[in-house]
Structure formats: structure tokens, C-alpha cells
Design a protein around this motif. Structure first.
Motif: not given
Length: 301
Positions: A161-167, A207-210, A218-223
Motif C-alpha cells: 500500500m502506498y501514499r499518493t498525491t491524488l487529492p 475496478e483499479p484507478i490506474a 502520476r500517482l506521486g508514489i516515491a518508490d
């Protein structure tokens, strides 16, 4: 992971209550709904309901406490699903101890001083309101039946699971929040099948968002190889990934690509961003409340 040992949701809850199962619930009681938990002081309940209404993909609201302070009964928030379908009348429920592991937040800060296997010392019987949020674990049985078993199930691990920059769309005190996403890796040729299989489960993120290696940036995931929660990503064969977008993605490994879904850890991030006063509680990522009803009832809800 012992997924064949627990046949029903009640068996999983009883094992968690007895502290005989304290690891991830991925793959347990296949076909049963799994739910994320968030527990808030009652003064934030209305804002949180609105947050869920405005952000149904990462925060699909399944149920909530029947009244403030109640930990033994829930009411369904999905009109077509009775409350007694989610938890059978013949079953008992204790939201304070029926999840293998919990997270506790004080004034918006995560309490990392101890591992929380119950919430007895933190739950206020006169105030706390519990909310159950849909979980993508609920559609994994359908993926397995479609010969699309996620790599973390095959490898016996927790989903990354990841943090994103999607508001998120803000609601009341909940401002500045962003999506958290879960990830499963698939062959590019299987993406359409994966989308079609999970789309009917809108109450479990749908369904998946990306998807694709470009989605990482695009989601702003660092790694992508270093998730904030869960375990390292596994390929469809259950083996750990050793490459990312900087290595050309999956071009050299059968065109496998990451696929991202909304995740029920999102409300926990929203709580931390909002800096809520008092004590909030939640499931530990990957450690869900397993309900009595089958995930088929969530299809097309």
C-alpha cells in the motif's frame, strides 16, 4: 497464511479475539467480506460520513455503529443489504478485539509505543463511533476464481500500500487528504480481465484507478518497491519484484505492470492530516474485520 483453516468470518474474528491469529487477513475465509475499521469521537462522525459520500472509491462506507459507544452491533449503510446479513444474529461481535491488530491515534498522531491487539483501554463507551469501509480483499476470491490470483496471496504476504498525491474531496475537518492505494502486479495482457472482474465490487473499491509503470509517477508514489504499508510487491508468480519503472518496468519480465486500487487506509491518512482531537482507532493495514456475509452481495451495489 492459513487461509484454508478459517472457513467463516466468525472463525477469523474468534481467532483474532483469542490472539491466536495476529497477522494479515488476506486470503482468510475466502469469499467473505472483509472491512476496514475507523473509530472516531462522535463529534467528527458527520464530517466523516460526508467524506465517504464525496470519495466513494477509496472510502466506500459499508456500516457504522448503531449508536455512539457501541462496539457490539453495526447498522448497514447499503440500503439493499440488511445489517443482519453483515453480521448474523447468531454471531457475536466485539469491534474492540475482533481484528488481529489495530492502530491508535492520539490528537492525530500515531501511537507507536505498543502493538495493539485490542482497544479496551482506548474505547469510550459514551462517545466513539465505528465505521466499516469496504476492502479490496473482498474481491480477491473472484480474482482467484478467474485465474488471476494476486501475487501476495500466492506468496503468502500482505498487499503493498502506498501514499499518493491524488487529492480527496474535502469534507468538514477532513481537508488536505490524499488517496492511499493498494497494488497488485499483473501481465499487461490480463488488465482488461482484472478490470472486468473487480468492477462489480464498487463497495470494495471496484475496478483499479490506474495501471502501468507510468501510473507510479502520476500517482506521486516515491518508490514502488518500498510501500508505506504491507509487504514488498510480488509478481503474479508470488516472487518478489526486483525492478521498477527506472528499469524499464516489466519489459524484460513478460510485460508485467503494477495495478492500483483505492485503499481503506485512506481514512487513517485523512485523520492524521486533519489532526483530530482525542483518540481515533483503526485496523492495522492488511488486518481486517471479516464479516459473516459473502462478498457476492457487494456486486453491483
Amino acid at each position: 497464511m492459513g487461509s484454508t483453516f478459517f472457513i467463516t468470518g466468525q472463525e477469523v474474528r474468534q481467532a483474532a479475539r483469542a490472539n491466536s491469529h495476529t497477522s494479515t487477513t488476506a486470503g482468510l475465509a475466502p469469499g467473505h467480506i472483509q472491512a476496514n475499521l475507523i473509530v472516531l469521537p462522535s463529534k467528527y462522525a458527520t464530517d466523516f460520513r460526508t467524506l465517504c459520500q464525496r470519495n466513494p472509491v477509496p472510502c466506500p462506507l459499508l456500516a457504522e455503529s448503531t449508536k455512539p459507544g457501541c462496539w457490539s452491533a453495526i447498522k448497514s449503510c447499503i440500503p439493499s443489504i440488511p445489517s443482519t446479513t453483515l453480521i448474523n444474529q447468531s454471531s457475536d461481535l466485539d469491534l474492540r478485539r475482533d481484528i488481529p491488530r489495530y492502530m491508535v491515534y492520539h490528537d492525530g498522531e500515531l501511537d507507536e509505543s505498543a502493538e495493539h491487539t485490542d482497544l479496551f483501554t482506548h474505547w469510550r463507551d459514551d462517545d466513539h463511533v465505528a465505521f466499516l469501509i469496504g476492502c479490496s480483499f473482498s474481491f480477491e476470491a473472484a480474482l482467484c476464481e478467474a485465474d488471476l490470483a494476486p501475487g501476495h496471496i500466492v506468496g503468502g504476504m500482505n498487499v503493498p500500500m502506498y501514499r499518493t498525491t491524488l487529492p480527496l474531496n474535502p469534507a468538514g475537518v477532513f481537508t488536505g487528504g490524499t488517496y492511499v492505494v493498494s497494488m497488485r502486479v499483473y501481465k499487461a495482457q490480463d488488465i482488461d480481465h482484472v478490470r472486468a472482474t473487480t468492477a462489480p465490487y464498487a463497495s470494495a473499491h471496484g475496478e483499479p484507478i490506474a495501471w502501468g509503470w507510468d501510473a507510479v509517477s502520476r500517482l506521486g508514489i516515491a518508490d514502488v518497491l518500498q510501500p508505506e504499508w504491507g509487504d514488498c510487491p510480488l509478481g503474479p508468480d508470488g516472487k518478489e519484484l526486483e525492478f521498477g519503472p527506472q528499469d524499464g518496468g516489466g519489459i524484460d519480465c513478460g510485460e508485467i505492470v503494477p495495478v492500483f486500487w483505492g485503499c481503506g487506509v485512506t481514512p487513517q491518512e485523512a485523520v492524521m492530516r486533519a489532526g483530530l482531537q482525542g483518540t481515533a482507532m483503526a485496523h492495522a493495514p492488511g488486518h481486517m474485520l471479516v464479516l459473516d456475509c459473502l462478498d457476492e452481495v457487494l456486486k453491483a451495489q
